[in-house]
Design an enzyme around this catalytic site. Structure first.
Site, PDB file in Angstrom:
ATOM      1  N   CYS A  70       0.860  -1.180   0.000  1.00  0.00           N
ATOM      2  CA  CYS A  70       0.000   0.000   0.000  1.00  0.00           C
ATOM      3  C   CYS A  70       0.898   1.232   0.000  1.00  0.00           C
ATOM      4  O   CYS A  70       1.747   1.384   0.886  1.00  0.00           O
ATOM      5  CB  CYS A  70      -0.893  -0.008   1.237  1.00  0.00           C
ATOM      6  SG  CYS A  70      -1.901   1.479   1.436  1.00  0.00           S
ATOM      7  N   CYS A 177      -0.779   3.652  -7.022  1.00  0.00           N
ATOM      8  CA  CYS A 177      -1.624   3.023  -6.012  1.00  0.00           C
ATOM      9  C   CYS A 177      -1.694   1.553  -6.368  1.00  0.00           C
ATOM     10  O   CYS A 177      -1.897   1.202  -7.537  1.00  0.00           O
ATOM     11  CB  CYS A 177      -3.020   3.649  -6.001  1.00  0.00           C
ATOM     12  SG  CYS A 177      -4.241   2.769  -4.973  1.00  0.00           S
TER      13      CYS A 177
END
Length: 261
Positions: A70, A177
């Site tokens: 992440c 992302c």
């Protein structure tokens, strides 16, 4: 061998699939807290607290390494995660692949969450690595959420909106992302210009998977027996792989194996 991965939601699938391809014999632990995602709009303190909870749930399964799959958690929580877990548990963060994307000297776009776009962290990476290469930061509101829920129409809308903000001369796109890597080919198609070669996409999944193996002194063995299992932990509790994960090739790859014992 057991490798754990953590994220707010199913963005960890890309890195998990990359580990599976490098070491089919490795057990995987997938720890997330989808009820709290997206983490991007949260305060750094909130992100850190949630990331620690998700990491502790993964660490309880005694993995050999933990991949923070992440970008937001890596930006805000990596020091706290390493302070608590290392050296007993190596922690591998995720950094946007800006450095390799600018190596060709062509214009680059960085697709990222609105919170990451324009952030001091991302701007610092651009200053450090881009040099004279033209870099455009492209915010992608709603894309991570749409991917998390496998909402096809919402994915199409968010990708189209980001593509409209991407200059026509861009020849490389950084997927800033981890969720975006699950729809990489849709992004490539959206930014392709007639008469030109496909745009190069730069994600982080392969790099973090390889780094996790290096940190524990293991070599890639893609031809090893497919004996590794998958343990799914949602909000600290054992669970099945979320249904939305099976909408993606990476989720299907992981869903085809038996749960780890």
């Amino acid at each position: 061998m057991k490798i754990a991965l953590m994220d707010s939601g199913i963005g960890l699938l890309a890195a998990a699939a990359a580990v599976r391809r490098l070491r089919p014999d490795a057990d995987l632990v997938l720890s997330s807290d989808p009820g709290s995602m997206p983490w991007g709009p949260r305060t750094p303190e909130d992100v850190t607290a949630r990331a620690l909870d998700v990491a502790r749930a993964a660490a309880a399964h005694r993995p050999d390494a933990l991949i923070v799959a992440c970008n937001t958690a890596s930006v805000h929580a990596l020091p706290a995660l390493r302070a608590e877990l290392e050296p007993a548990l190596p922690v591998i963060g995720t950094v946007p692949a800006i450095k390799p994307s600018v190596a060709g000297g062509v214009p680059v776009a960085i697709w990222a969450t609105p919170a990451t776009t324009g952030s001091p962290y991302q701007r610092g990476l651009i200053r450090e690595f881009a040099g004279s290469v033209a870099v455009t930061e492209v915010p992608c509101p709603g894309l991570a959420d749409a991917v998390e829920h496998a909402d096809e129409a919402a994915i199409d809308r968010a990708v189209a909106a980001a593509a409209a903000l991407t200059p026509r001369d861009v020849r490389a796109v950084v997927l800033g992302c981890t969720h975006y890597e699950l729809v990489a080919e849709r992004i490539r198609a959206a930014v392709r210009q007639p008469g030109l070669p496909p745009v190069a996409l730069h994600g982080s999944a392969g790099a973090v998977a390889a780094q996790a193996l290096r940190r524990i002194g293991a070599e890639p063995a893609p031809s090893a027996e497919s004996a590794g299992g998958v343990t799914v932990v949602l909000s600290g509790r054992s669970a099945d792989l979320p249904e939305a994960a099976l909408a993606y090739a990476e989720g299907q790859l992981l869903g085809a194996v038996s749960p780890a014992r």
